[in-house]
Design an enzyme around this catalytic site. Structure first.
Site, PDB file in Angstrom:
ATOM      1  CB  SER A  59      -0.936   0.027   1.218  1.00  0.00           C
ATOM      2  OG  SER A  59      -1.638  -1.189   1.310  1.00  0.00           O
ATOM      3  NE  ARG A  60       3.024   2.364  -5.069  1.00  0.00           N
ATOM      4  CZ  ARG A  60       3.059   1.119  -5.585  1.00  0.00           C
ATOM      5  NH1 ARG A  60       3.296   0.075  -4.808  1.00  0.00           N
ATOM      6  NH2 ARG A  60       2.884   0.931  -6.875  1.00  0.00           N
ATOM      7  CG  LEU A  61       1.312   2.582   3.977  1.00  0.00           C
ATOM      8  CD1 LEU A  61       0.366   2.114   5.083  1.00  0.00           C
ATOM      9  CD2 LEU A  61       1.384   4.112   3.976  1.00  0.00           C
TER      10      LEU A  61
END
Ligand SMILES: Cc1cc2nc3c(=O)[nH]c(=O)nc-3n(C[C@H](O)[C@H](O)[C@H](O)COP(=O)(O)O)c2cc1C
Length: 215
Positions: free
Chosen positions: A193-195
């Site tokens: 999730s692009r984290l």
């Protein structure tokens, strides 16, 4: 937008292989780098030793190219090149540079920034002597980054220097190593999730301060 650029815009990947935490990372960035480079080698990623080198010209324009790391220890990160090349000239005018490794298969990036110096002549001699003969002749044959009239220039130069030096070409005076002395290291591990995980190490006196950056 053309159909090709539309499909490029739709290319995306979720990064889920691993994580990088404060507690599991090494307090010493050199040791962390050593571990990740070894893991890249062991994972058989393509050209794990290839890194991008960014330099800045006298008129403040950045440029990049890829080179191979040839050594690393507490003194810094070493690669070899032609001192009269574009990068060599830029480093002579502005000794600050940035390096970047992208180990795609491991979803990892390492960025290293610092000041660059030449390695000693003895160190360059020793590495030069370890190279295959055609690479040693190539160092003489290629006026790296200069405009040449055609490929035949390289072929003719290689023949000329092979005849001149036979099996023992000395190291050209314009060829040798650079060492980047790190002031900042960053380790990036792709996450869901692009984290992503990002740990930055900045020098504080003799110690390294390790902090997390937002992705
Ligand atoms: C995988 C790879 C490894 C390379 N390794 C080196 C290297 O170790 N030293 C070098 O001078 N050029 C190396 N090159 C060529 C450079 O990318 C670049 O073309 C050359 O150094 C000239 O750059 P410059 O004109 O910016 O100085 C490599 C290229 C690739 C694709």
């Amino acid at each position: 937008m053309s159909s090709l650029s539309t499909s490029i815009a739709d290319l995306r990947k979720s990064y889920e292989r691993a994580e990088l935490s404060e507690s599991a990372s090494n307090a010493d960035p050199l040791k962390q780098f050593d571990q990740w480079l070894q893991e890249a080698v062991n994972a058989h990623v393509l050209e794990p030793n290839a890194m991008t080198v960014a330099t800045v010209s006298g008129d403040m324009r950045p440029s990049t190219r890829i080179v191979l790391i040839k050594g690393y220890d507490e003194r810094g990160i070493v690669w070899y090149t032609n001192y009269e090349s574009r990068k060599g000239q830029q480093l002579a005018g502005n000794p600050f540079a940035a390096l970047q490794f992208h180990w795609v298969e491991l979803e990892r990036v390492v960025r290293i920034e610092g000041k660059v110096e030449r390695v000693s002549a003895e160190e360059s001699d020793a590495y030069f002597a370890s190279r295959p003969l055609d690479s040693r002749i190539g160092a003489w044959a290629s006026p790296q980054s200069q405009v040449i009239s055609g490929r035949s220039v390289l072929v003719a130069n290689a023949a000329k220097y092979s005849a001149q030096f036979l099996l023992n070409p000395p190291r050209p005076p314009h060829w040798g190593g650079f060492r980047l002395v790190p002031e900042r290291w960053e380790f990036w591990q792709g996450r869901k999730s692009r984290l992503h995980d990002r740990l930055v190490y900045r020098q504080e006196g003799l110690d390294w301060r390790r902090e997390r950056l937002a992705p």
